[in-house]
Design an enzyme around this catalytic site. Structure first.
Site, short mmCIF file in Angstrom:
data_model
loop_
_atom_site.label_atom_id
_atom_site.label_comp_id
_atom_site.label_asym_id
_atom_site.label_seq_id
_atom_site.Cartn_x
_atom_site.Cartn_y
_atom_site.Cartn_z
N PHE A 176 32.56 49.21 2.23
CA PHE A 176 33.65 50.19 2.32
C PHE A 176 33.97 50.75 0.95
CE2 PHE A 176 35.88 46.19 1.51
CZ PHE A 176 36.86 46.54 0.59
N CYS A 177 34.46 52.00 0.95
CA CYS A 177 35.04 52.60 -0.24
C CYS A 177 36.51 52.85 0.08
CB CYS A 177 34.31 53.87 -0.64
SG CYS A 177 34.35 55.21 0.57
N PHE A 178 37.14 53.83 -0.54
CA PHE A 178 38.58 54.00 -0.32
C PHE A 178 38.89 54.54 1.07
CE2 PHE A 178 42.69 56.23 -0.77
CZ PHE A 178 43.47 55.11 -1.00
N SER B 240 30.84 55.86 0.44
CA SER B 240 30.21 54.95 1.41
C SER B 240 28.91 55.54 1.94
CB SER B 240 31.16 54.68 2.58
OG SER B 240 32.23 53.87 2.18
N TYR C 230 38.98 51.25 2.80
CA TYR C 230 40.06 50.37 2.36
C TYR C 230 41.40 50.82 2.95
CZ TYR C 230 43.71 48.47 -0.63
OH TYR C 230 44.87 47.87 -1.07
#
Length: 362
Positions: free
Chosen positions: A96-98, A104, A125
């Site tokens: 995962f990224c933000f 991603s 996130y």
């Protein structure tokens, strides 16, 4: 062809301890992530900062182009190698990224070009964090709580973890909740603590069910603050009051705050530095309650503690600590606890030794 699909089943991720690869920059990871998540960023902090400025000044396309220039060649291969090691170690993981967007997708693409596959968490996130915040408040509202209380040194945490459905707030905060309570490893940040707490309550509700047992805590466990809603629920919850004879309480305090701590400091720092840091830990913990003790009582206890440390350093004996432990319990902690318990007398379900409470709960 994708071996596993991307997911937005956040509940399953947390209940099953799914391995998580956090590809956000280290500064983002440091502000908060999830239990067991590993940080292997697409961009480091400086690279992320440069790309962010470019995005604001020149737009997305220019920012993407700059990102590709910054993360290329050997740097790119090092990042990919870290992701591949994660996949080999955790084939059931997710990344995962933000927000589950560009970073991603790019990471997935590079991983696939290297011959492996790793699904992502939809929403990233932000979605995972929002899910835990919502679940935390919902679980606090609907859970039945029972509180393990008792004088200092009765071994409440030991008992708590033998009960049917415990959530160890001190374990989650990595702090034992008193002036002497810090560990040799750092506490989590507030967001990490809240995420740990939410996951623990999810597991208590879905894996076990029934009343949730908590240890009686103040608003702060070290520097980690309990949610106001949880403190409100705990303030009205029924109590299980653990009782122990004074000599057993002294033994427990000595074991937890002297024997264990000197071993932990020595393991971390080596013999000489470990001993020095242990001494500083013990003396500074006493100094933190100087105002509440009063000057004369603090000086007397500090002299006893310093004498005990000298004997321990010279001979290895820890029995000299019993004097200051007993005085601190009888003259400081016990009167304070007994006064507080008087205000809660109507909430007591059971009181007695560890076996009494254990058999009552089961």
């Amino acid at each position: 062809m994708r071996s596993r699909p991307d997911t937005d089943d956040y509940l399953s991720i947390f209940l099953n301890d799914s391995p998580l690869l956090d590809i956000r920059a280290p500064v983002e990871f440091g502000r908060g992530s999830f239990p067991g998540a590993m940080n292997a960023p697409l961009m480091n902090d400086d690279e992320r900062h440069e790309v962010g400025i470019c995005y604001k000044e020149k737009g997305q396309d220019a920012a993407i182009e700059l990102g590709h220039r910054l993360v290329s060649g050997d740097v790119r291969q090092q990042r990919i190698d870290a992701w591949l090691r994660f996949i080999n170690d955790h084939p059931e993981g997710y990344l995962f990224c933000f927000r589950g967007g560009l970073r991603s997708r790019l990471t997935q693409q590079w991983i696939q070009q290297a011959g492996l596959d790793l699904p992502l968490v939809r929403g990233g996130y932000k979605a995972l964090r929002r899910f835990l915040i919502e679940q935390l408040e919902e679980l606090i509202e609907k859970s039945e709580f029972r509180i393990v209380s008792g004088r200092t040194g009765t071994g409440k945490t030991r008992l708590l973890n033998q009960l049917p459905n415990p959530v160890d707030l001190e374990g989650l905060a990595n702090h034992r909740g008193s002036s002497f309570g810090r560990e040799v490893t750092p506490q989590p940040g507030q967001i990490d603590f809240e995420n740990r707490l939410a996951v623990a309550l999810l597991k208590a509700h879905h894996h076990v069910g029934g009343p949730v047992y908590l240890e009686d805590e103040s608003r702060l466990v070290g520097r980690c603050a309990l949610p106001h809603s949880l403190r409100d629920r705990m303030a009205g919850a029924p109590l299980l009051v653990l009782e122990q004879p004074l000599d057993e309480r002294i033994r427990i305090i000595r074991e937890d705050y002297v024997v264990k701590m000197v071993a932990d400091f020595t393991l971390r720092d080596g013999l000489e530095a470990g001993w020095h840091n242990f001494e500083n830990y013990l003396l500074s913990a006493l100094d933190r309650v100087r105002k509440r003790l009063g000057g004369e009582r603090h000086r007397a206890l500090r002299n006893q503690m310093e004498d005990a440390l000298k004997v321990q350093s010279a001979t290895g004996s820890v029995s000299g600590h019993d004097a200051w432990i007993q005085a601190l319990l009888e003259d400081y902690y016990d009167p304070m606890y007994d006064y507080q318990l008087e205000q809660k007398a109507g909430r007591i379900l059971v009181r007695g030794g560890p076996e009494t409470i254990f058999h009552w709960a089961w």
